[in-house]
Motif scaffolding. Structure first.
Motif, PDB file in Angstrom:
ATOM      1  N   ALA A   1      27.374 -46.412  25.133  1.00 47.58           N
ATOM      2  CA  ALA A   1      28.283 -46.483  23.124  1.00 47.58           C
ATOM      3  C   ALA A   1      28.002 -44.649  23.228  1.00 47.58           C
ATOM      4  N   GLU A   2      27.586 -43.837  23.901  1.00 50.24           N
ATOM      5  CA  GLU A   2      27.582 -42.615  23.710  1.00 50.24           C
ATOM      6  C   GLU A   2      28.937 -42.219  24.502  1.00 50.24           C
ATOM      7  N   VAL A   3      29.922 -42.681  25.195  1.00 51.12           N
ATOM      8  CA  VAL A   3      30.887 -42.571  25.664  1.00 51.12           C
ATOM      9  C   VAL A   3      32.026 -43.541  24.215  1.00 51.12           C
ATOM     10  N   GLU A   4      31.418 -44.330  24.382  1.00 55.38           N
ATOM     11  CA  GLU A   4      32.698 -45.292  23.479  1.00 55.38           C
ATOM     12  C   GLU A   4      32.015 -44.525  21.901  1.00 55.38           C
ATOM     13  N   LYS A   5      31.270 -43.405  21.638  1.00 60.96           N
ATOM     14  CA  LYS A   5      31.364 -42.743  20.626  1.00 60.96           C
ATOM     15  C   LYS A   5      31.800 -41.385  20.685  1.00 60.96           C
ATOM     16  N   SER A   6      31.626 -40.487  21.530  1.00 62.44           N
ATOM     17  CA  SER A   6      32.254 -39.505  21.826  1.00 62.44           C
ATOM     18  C   SER A   6      34.191 -39.583  21.567  1.00 62.44           C
ATOM     19  N   GLY A   7      34.359 -41.235  21.622  1.00 63.70           N
ATOM     20  CA  GLY A   7      35.917 -41.151  21.566  1.00 63.70           C
ATOM     21  C   GLY A   7      37.221 -40.823  22.329  1.00 63.70           C
ATOM     22  N   LEU A   8      36.630 -40.912  24.359  1.00 62.17           N
ATOM     23  CA  LEU A   8      37.032 -39.973  25.347  1.00 62.17           C
ATOM     24  C   LEU A   8      38.476 -41.313  25.129  1.00 62.17           C
ATOM     25  N   ARG A   9      38.664 -41.047  25.402  1.00 65.44           N
ATOM     26  CA  ARG A   9      40.537 -41.601  25.872  1.00 65.44           C
ATOM     27  C   ARG A   9      41.332 -41.362  26.828  1.00 65.44           C
ATOM     28  N   GLY A  10      41.400 -42.595  27.996  1.00 67.11           N
ATOM     29  CA  GLY A  10      42.066 -42.146  29.117  1.00 67.11           C
ATOM     30  C   GLY A  10      42.738 -41.181  29.687  1.00 67.11           C
ATOM     31  N   ARG A  11      42.729 -40.143  30.384  1.00 69.74           N
ATOM     32  CA  ARG A  11      43.310 -39.118  30.181  1.00 69.74           C
ATOM     33  C   ARG A  11      44.651 -38.385  31.648  1.00 69.74           C
ATOM     34  N   GLY A  12      44.334 -40.212  31.909  1.00 68.85           N
ATOM     35  CA  GLY A  12      45.715 -40.078  32.581  1.00 68.85           C
ATOM     36  C   GLY A  12      46.728 -40.485  32.918  1.00 68.85           C
ATOM     37  N   GLY A  13      46.817 -40.690  30.753  1.00 67.96           N
ATOM     38  CA  GLY A  13      48.339 -40.539  30.055  1.00 67.96           C
ATOM     39  C   GLY A  13      48.264 -41.692  28.820  1.00 67.96           C
ATOM     40  N   ALA A  14      47.188 -42.928  29.495  1.00 68.54           N
ATOM     41  CA  ALA A  14      47.774 -44.461  28.738  1.00 68.54           C
ATOM     42  C   ALA A  14      46.816 -44.096  27.423  1.00 68.54           C
ATOM     43  N   GLY A  15      45.561 -43.372  27.726  1.00 67.15           N
ATOM     44  CA  GLY A  15      44.896 -42.711  26.132  1.00 67.15           C
ATOM     45  C   GLY A  15      44.028 -44.751  26.082  1.00 67.15           C
ATOM     46  N   PHE A  16      43.526 -44.905  27.443  1.00 67.69           N
ATOM     47  CA  PHE A  16      42.958 -46.295  27.029  1.00 67.69           C
ATOM     48  C   PHE A  16      41.601 -46.261  26.427  1.00 67.69           C
ATOM     49  N   PRO A  17      40.377 -46.623  26.044  1.00 67.38           N
ATOM     50  CA  PRO A  17      39.159 -45.617  25.326  1.00 67.38           C
ATOM     51  C   PRO A  17      38.440 -45.862  26.457  1.00 67.38           C
ATOM     52  N   THR A  18      37.506 -44.891  27.196  1.00 63.79           N
ATOM     53  CA  THR A  18      37.277 -45.005  28.018  1.00 63.79           C
ATOM     54  C   THR A  18      35.843 -45.908  28.629  1.00 63.79           C
ATOM     55  N   GLY A  19      34.975 -45.909  27.395  1.00 65.97           N
ATOM     56  CA  GLY A  19      33.826 -46.526  26.791  1.00 65.97           C
ATOM     57  C   GLY A  19      34.144 -47.876  26.700  1.00 65.97           C
ATOM     58  N   LEU A  20      35.501 -48.562  26.279  1.00 66.66           N
ATOM     59  CA  LEU A  20      35.314 -49.778  26.309  1.00 66.66           C
ATOM     60  C   LEU A  20      36.004 -50.350  27.891  1.00 66.66           C
ATOM     61  N   LYS A  21      36.493 -49.503  28.711  1.00 64.50           N
ATOM     62  CA  LYS A  21      36.372 -49.545  29.988  1.00 64.50           C
ATOM     63  C   LYS A  21      35.841 -50.020  30.639  1.00 64.50           C
ATOM     64  N   TRP A  22      35.294 -49.113  31.046  1.00 59.57           N
ATOM     65  CA  TRP A  22      33.711 -48.545  31.246  1.00 59.57           C
ATOM     66  C   TRP A  22      32.382 -50.428  30.361  1.00 59.57           C
ATOM     67  N   ARG A  23      32.761 -50.698  29.666  1.00 66.26           N
ATOM     68  CA  ARG A  23      32.022 -52.716  28.897  1.00 66.26           C
ATOM     69  C   ARG A  23      32.599 -53.164  29.296  1.00 66.26           C
ATOM     70  N   ILE A  24      33.570 -53.159  29.726  1.00 64.81           N
ATOM     71  CA  ILE A  24      34.823 -54.285  30.419  1.00 64.81           C
ATOM     72  C   ILE A  24      34.485 -54.250  31.703  1.00 64.81           C
ATOM     73  N   THR A  25      34.230 -53.164  32.750  1.00 61.83           N
ATOM     74  CA  THR A  25      33.837 -53.305  33.947  1.00 61.83           C
ATOM     75  C   THR A  25      32.838 -53.812  34.269  1.00 61.83           C
ATOM     76  N   ARG A  26      31.285 -53.374  33.586  1.00 61.42           N
ATOM     77  CA  ARG A  26      30.535 -53.713  33.429  1.00 61.42           C
ATOM     78  C   ARG A  26      29.532 -55.169  33.673  1.00 61.42           C
ATOM     79  N   ASP A  27      30.571 -55.596  31.992  1.00 65.80           N
ATOM     80  CA  ASP A  27      29.887 -57.266  31.705  1.00 65.80           C
ATOM     81  C   ASP A  27      31.061 -58.007  32.836  1.00 65.80           C
ATOM     82  N   ALA A  28      32.536 -57.741  33.790  1.00 63.38           N
ATOM     83  CA  ALA A  28      32.837 -58.537  34.640  1.00 63.38           C
ATOM     84  C   ALA A  28      31.723 -59.064  35.814  1.00 63.38           C
ATOM     85  N   PRO A  29      32.028 -60.160  35.856  1.00 60.52           N
ATOM     86  CA  PRO A  29      31.067 -60.294  37.407  1.00 60.52           C
ATOM     87  C   PRO A  29      30.759 -59.717  38.217  1.00 60.52           C
ATOM     88  N   GLY A  30      30.536 -60.117  39.102  1.00 60.41           N
ATOM     89  CA  GLY A  30      30.144 -59.818  40.434  1.00 60.41           C
ATOM     90  C   GLY A  30      29.444 -59.240  40.409  1.00 60.41           C
TER      91      GLY A  30
END
Lengths: 280, 564
Positions: free
Chosen positions: B190-219
């Protein structure tokens, strides 16, 4: 791969309705738009698609515009999965424009390919503005479009991995490692069968099959015990037979398909007449 | 010793501080690859000899790089109780004079770039060096540094990147401690999401959201966390400096991410062309394991997480997520269509859901955890929060790594930090985002540098390269250079990228040879538009940007070279 399992261990998906060019078609969830189009006879050009392999998305010819609720996006039909309410339009002005350029690129890349010439002509592209690739000693005769189907059939279907991509970018070519005759090639000809531009040359010469395009790889052929004809690559025949009913193998192994057919028929007749044979 | 209580961390910080601020003089030579390349190692050796000859009580260490490339080799001097002084353009010949001055409680002021009375290491620790040397300009008054805000390069150039003790000294691993012991995984995400941090590789995808998706993925825990360190843009070396100057900051970010996503396995995919970064990361990982910060039972929490290094063989396309995964798995680095995305079940590394973030993205994480999302979101602009490191290179007066808040105008970067064109020449354009970025003309320099504005101008953020072009630069030649790069790095899988870029290059060569007509310009435009619209992966989709933007903004240069 859950995304690309069409054809393998097929479990029917949920029925869905998809609209292509204003007409509704039935499809199964998980199918690609390209598969549906092929089944329904809707023309979408493609070069790297093979139903038994995972979507690959390399030839970039099967672009369509698709989306839901009026939204539209240009996307390749071979990687797009059908979903309830999906609307697809095949030959939009944008698709047509880009496809024409791609076809020009193909005409330059494979100037000797009749298949490419015919495909381009079908979409109104009669010539290319780009410099044609001219190689005098091209083992694929100026017909290869690097769709990758031969490599994938060899590796993913046959499990041989006799050929692969060499180099990268515009220098990419397909051949055997180090351009040496391959010891892994079965001579099965799956590559020849899947090649959309008929670029691969394979010839049977006496007791050998010669993969002319693949660094002159030679594969010994099996000879029919009955008529003496060479009928299949030796190792491949042995491999295939070892996976069959052992009794069939004992009695019919070593015969070419034609002699095998004759033998089976003979035995059937004998069995019906009450003669020898245990295949009744 | 293993870090198992907060007191351990405090004790290690105190020990580390004795190294950073010893009760004797300390001389530190900037020895990232850049410093070594301009003779830094020889300077270090001469200083060592001089110290030995004098039998002097002086600590000699190496640090990373503060980013002012033009002034390298850089040497820091810390005298007890005095401001830290940064010396510029130090040569072997200066070694004796430096040691003599230091022994007399002085610094060679003619070599001084600036002084630093105190330094905010951002993750909760401010180093107070002391006063003195008032005649030397303050760090913040140096024009190159004045517009900068150091969040990512918070320790670069100050600490020894090969000594975990100095990282502890500046508050290192305190953010990881805070996260692992004081926060729930959900709260971190939630903190990373609220910080607004976006992917610095260039695409700018919201980092917190990517983390959430990964955490919620099965496995469960059998997923992967990967750091993309395959920085391959010509003229871009932000990530290299981040890893060479402060490798523990990256490791700390990854630990926090692993805990938030509940993962056990981490990997850093790094190009073999970065031997020093690989060496320092390897050493840092080893040290972190020794202190119980990586491995089993991290920081006494019962959690397990470890990081391995995977080396790339030097293909630009392997920075693309699906090609990167193929490369780690030992397959040819060729992208496949997405979906499946890396975060999808079976879509990532070894068929497991995988979170992939750029080096710089990870480096932001400890700062966010230490200071809170509100603090981070207050930096930069809305939707483009935080800072970004840019490598300012090309025909610019002050070459170097410039870290500014996102949303800073290009003008500030190129003219305030960079002092405009080199040798007094007029700046004409900048090229941002590496080989697949676009050229932005001077008249658009008031544009803020953020993901959206750059895209609108036909360029991209990319990983943060800014190449300056001056009045002498032939823009057609620039387009030719970048197209040549992209053509050579195309994997060859899809036809628009493989064939289209080749013909783009052939067309530009025709234009440069004076053999092209106006018709060829139209063909060039058309083929580039098709490459951008139909390529399989990001490489091809963005590779025509240099041509398309120069055609749009510098068309007259093309037209001057073609027949009507």
């Amino acid at each position: 791969m859950i995304y690309g399992s069409a054809g393998k261990d097929h479990v029917p998906g949920k029925p869905v309705r998809v609209t292509i060019n204003g007409r509704q078609y039935r499809a199964e969830e998980g199918e690609t738009v390209l598969s549906v189009a092929i089944r329904e006879g809707i023309p979408i050009p493609h070069l790297c698609h093979e139903e038994s392999l995972d979507p690959y998305g390399a030839c970039r010819l099967c672009f369509v515009e698709a989306g839901k609720h009026g939204k539209r996006e240009m996307v390749t039909a071979c990687t797009l999965r059908v979903a309830e309410g999906l609307e697809v339009t095949t030959d939009t002005p944008t698709v047509t424009k880009h496809r024409a350029i791609l076809l020009e690129l193909y005409l330059a890349e494979a100037p000797k390919s009749e298949v490419i010439k015919e495909m381009a002509a079908r979409y109104g592209v009669m010539k290319t503005r780009f410099l044609k690739k001219m190689e005098t000693d091209d083992p694929l005769g100026g017909k290869c479009v690097l769709c990758g189907l031969c490599v994938r059939a060899c590796t993913e279907i046959m499990g041989a991995g006799a050929i692969g991509f060499i180099n990268r970018g515009p220098y990419t070519e397909v051949n055997t490692p180090f351009l040496e005759p391959s010891a892994d090639c079965y001579g099965c000809g799956a590559c020849v069968k899947v090649c959309p531009t008929h670029a691969i040359v394979m010839e049977d010469s006496g007791s050998e099959r010669v993969m002319k395009s693949w660094s002159g790889t030679r594969v010994p052929l099996a000879q029919c015990d009955c008529c003496g004809r060479y009928y299949a690559p030796k190792e491949l025949a042995a491999r295939t037979l070892s996976a069959l009913d052992p009794q069939l193998e004992r009695e019919l192994a070593g015969l070419c398909p034609s002699c095998r057919g004759k033998q089976i028929a003979e035995r059937e007749i004998l069995a019906r007449q009450g003669g020898a044979g245990n295949h009744a | 010793m293993r870090v198992e209580a907060e007191a351990d961390l405090k004790a290690l910080q105190a020990t580390g501080l004795k190294k950073l601020k010893p009760d004797k003089p300390r001389i530190a030579v900037g020895l990232a690859t850049c410093g070594a390349a301009v003779g830094g190692r020889k300077v270090y050796d001469r200083l060592r000899e001089a110290i030995a000859r004098e039998g002097a009580e002086i600590d000699l260490v190496q640090t990373g790089c503060i980013g002012y490339c033009r002034e390298e080799p850089l040497v820091n001097i810390t005298l007890p109780g005095k401001s830290l002084v940064i010396l510029r353009k130090v040569t072997e010949a200066d070694a004796d004079a430096i040691v003599r001055a230091v022994l007399n409680g002085k610094v060679p002021e003619d070599k001084a770039l600036c002084r630093v009375p105190a330094w905010d290491h951002v993750t909760g620790f401010v180093m107070e060096y002391g006063k003195g040397f008032d005649a030397i300009p303050l760090y913040q008054d140096v024009p190159f540094f004045a517009p900068q805000r150091k969040v990512i390069l918070r320790n670069a150039g100050f600490i020894d990147p090969e000594d975990i003790g100095e990282y502890f000294a500046v508050g290192g691993y305190a953010a990881a401690w805070k996260a692992l012991h004081g926060m729930e995984p959900e709260a971190i995400i939630a903190e990373v999401e609220k910080s607004g941090l976006r992917g610095r590789g260039g695409a700018g995808f919201p980092t917190g959201l990517k983390w959430r998706i990964t955490r919620d993925a099965p496995g469960g825990a059998e997923k992967y966390l990967v750091c993309n360190a395959d920085e391959g843009d010509p003229g871009a070396y932000m990530n290299r400096n981040e890893m060479e100057s402060d490798p523990h900051m990256l490791i700390e970010g990854m630990i926090i991410g692993a805990f938030a996503m509940g993962l056990r396995h981490g990997l850093i995919y790094i190009r073999s062309e970065y031997p020093l970064a690989i060496e320092r990361l390897g050493r840092a990982i080893g040290q972190a394991r020794e202190y119980g910060i990586l491995g089993e039972n991290i920081m006494g929490t019962g959690l397990s997480f470890d990081i391995r290094i995977a080396r790339g063989a030097g293909a630009f396309v392997c920075g693309e997520s699906t090609a990167l995964v193929a490369s780690i798995e030992g397959r040819t680095g060729r992208p496949h269509p997405r979906p499946p995305r890396l975060t999808d079940p079976e879509g990532g590394l070894f068929g497991k859901p995988t979170d992939l973030n750029n080096v710089e993205t990870w480096c932001n994480v400890p700062a966010i955890v230490a200071n809170g999302s509100g603090w981070y979101a207050g930096i930069g602009a809305k939707g483009n929060t935080g800072t970004k490191v840019f490598s300012l290179v090309g025909k610019v007066d002050r070459v170097g790594l410039v870290e500014v808040s996102l949303g800073t105008p290009i003008r500030t970067i190129v003219f305030d930090a960079g002092n405009g064109g080199a040798n007094g020449k007029k700046v004409k354009a900048v090229q941002t985002g590496g080989p697949s970025g676009g050229c932005i003309p001077l008249r658009l320099f008031d544009m803020p540098v953020d993901y959206e504005s750059l895209n609108k101008a036909g360029s991209i953020m990319g990983s943060g390269g800014i190449v300056v072009m001056d009045e002498d630069t032939d823009m057609v030649d620039i387009a030719r250079y970048f197209t040549g790069f992209a053509t050579g790095e195309s994997c060859g899988k899809c036809v628009p990228c493989r064939e289209g870029l080749k013909h783009t290059l052939l067309l530009i060569n025709r234009i440069q040879a004076g053999k092209a007509s106006k018709k060829d310009l139209a063909t060039l435009q058309e083929v580039c538009e098709t490459i951008a619209a139909t390529s399989l992966c990001g490489l091809g989709q963005t590779a025509p940007n240099p041509v398309l933007t120069t055609l749009a903004y510098f068309r007259e240069e093309y037209e001057a070279k073609v027949r009507p």
